[in-house]
Design a protein around this motif. Structure first.
Motif, PDB file in Angstrom:
ATOM      1  N   ALA A 190     -46.946 -82.293  52.869  1.00  0.00           N
ATOM      2  CA  ALA A 190     -46.140 -83.503  53.020  1.00  0.00           C
ATOM      3  C   ALA A 190     -47.052 -84.696  52.752  1.00  0.00           C
ATOM      4  O   ALA A 190     -47.919 -85.020  53.563  1.00  0.00           O
ATOM      5  N   ALA A 191     -46.867 -85.326  51.617  1.00  0.00           N
ATOM      6  CA  ALA A 191     -47.699 -86.470  51.200  1.00  0.00           C
ATOM      7  C   ALA A 191     -49.137 -86.017  50.969  1.00  0.00           C
ATOM      8  O   ALA A 191     -49.448 -85.452  49.926  1.00  0.00           O
ATOM      9  N   ARG A 192     -50.031 -86.228  51.943  1.00  0.00           N
ATOM     10  CA  ARG A 192     -51.425 -85.808  51.811  1.00  0.00           C
ATOM     11  C   ARG A 192     -51.813 -84.927  52.990  1.00  0.00           C
ATOM     12  O   ARG A 192     -51.456 -85.237  54.108  1.00  0.00           O
ATOM     13  N   PRO A 193     -52.557 -83.837  52.743  1.00  0.00           N
ATOM     14  CA  PRO A 193     -52.937 -83.291  51.442  1.00  0.00           C
ATOM     15  C   PRO A 193     -51.732 -82.683  50.742  1.00  0.00           C
ATOM     16  O   PRO A 193     -50.766 -82.294  51.380  1.00  0.00           O
ATOM     17  N   CYS A 236     -54.393 -80.724  46.040  1.00  0.00           N
ATOM     18  CA  CYS A 236     -55.666 -80.780  46.766  1.00  0.00           C
ATOM     19  C   CYS A 236     -56.207 -79.377  46.999  1.00  0.00           C
ATOM     20  O   CYS A 236     -57.417 -79.144  46.987  1.00  0.00           O
ATOM     21  N   LEU A 237     -55.295 -78.425  47.223  1.00  0.00           N
ATOM     22  CA  LEU A 237     -55.682 -77.031  47.440  1.00  0.00           C
ATOM     23  C   LEU A 237     -56.088 -76.364  46.135  1.00  0.00           C
ATOM     24  O   LEU A 237     -57.079 -75.616  46.090  1.00  0.00           O
ATOM     25  N   CYS A 247     -52.062 -87.199  44.827  1.00  0.00           N
ATOM     26  CA  CYS A 247     -51.921 -87.939  46.094  1.00  0.00           C
ATOM     27  C   CYS A 247     -53.150 -88.727  46.481  1.00  0.00           C
ATOM     28  O   CYS A 247     -53.163 -89.402  47.511  1.00  0.00           O
ATOM     29  N   GLY A 248     -54.220 -88.665  45.685  1.00  0.00           N
ATOM     30  CA  GLY A 248     -55.477 -89.316  46.041  1.00  0.00           C
ATOM     31  C   GLY A 248     -55.393 -90.831  45.931  1.00  0.00           C
ATOM     32  O   GLY A 248     -54.543 -91.383  45.258  1.00  0.00           O
TER      33      GLY A 248
END
Length: 208
Positions: free
Chosen positions: A128-131, A135-136, A207-208
């Protein structure tokens, strides 16, 4: 995706009384699918998965509104295919589609439940949003063990699909603690499970 993860997940969501389900899959039912895609039978072989799946879910619970979208989700159409969704379950088997689903969910603020399989192991995570999922998995692994490449035990698909449905129900109802920002990894051969946190990547292109 109405595959090994999506088929059992959809059955449990319909049985639970989730009011509306949108099935997105471009594929047809194949005979080799039946050992893990339990929403289908031999009579469905050759039929579009979303149509056969919609019929099965309606037969299970006539009060659930089932929408069939029989096309491949891509980066170009993901936003409108997922428009209006409260929760998305990604049970697809290729990273290009997973990346497109993730990017669309982040942009629209939709929580994403991701389920994946490989041989004897599976994993479920909530983003949900970040991460986010990217990212994974920052890049497509060169030797990714997809279901199509290495096969999977059918019962394992049921375990992961049920877990994905459970996480979606928790998100919808606000019950308990969802696997948000965490990954549950299940080893079916050893009969063990562990949960690990997913760190947000400051350099994530999504998302970064």
């Amino acid at each position: 995706g109405m595959g090994g993860v999506g088929a059992p997940a959809a059955l449990y969501l319909a049985a639970a009384g989730v009011g509306a389900l949108r099935l997105i899959d471009h594929d047809e039912v194949g005979l080799s699918n039946l050992q893990r895609q339990i929403a289908f039978s031999e009579q469905d072989v050759g039929a579009p998965k979303v149509e056969a799946g919609a019929a099965r879910l309606t037969a299970l619970n006539a009060h659930v509104e089932v929408e069939a979208a029989g096309e491949r989700l891509t980066a170009a159409n993901a936003a409108w295919l997922l428009e209006g969704c409260d929760v998305v379950i990604d049970g697809t088997d290729d990273f290009e589609t997973r990346f497109a689903v993730n990017a669309a969910c982040v942009a629209a603020g939709i929580p994403l439940v991701s389920g994946a399989l490989g041989r004897w192991s599976g994993q479920v995570g909530v983003f949900a949003a970040r991460p986010c999922y990217r990212c994974l998995v920052p890049e497509i692994p060169p030797e990714a063990e997809t279901c199509a490449r290495v096969g999977v035990v059918g019962a394992l698909a049921g375990v992961v699909g049920s877990m994905a449905a459970l996480e979606a129900i928790k998100l919808i109802t606000g019950a308990g603690e969802a696997l948000t920002g965490r990954l549950l990894i299940y080893d079916g051969l050893a009969g063990t499970a562990r949960t690990t946190r997913v760190a947000a990547d400051p350099a994530c292109p999504v998302c970064g």
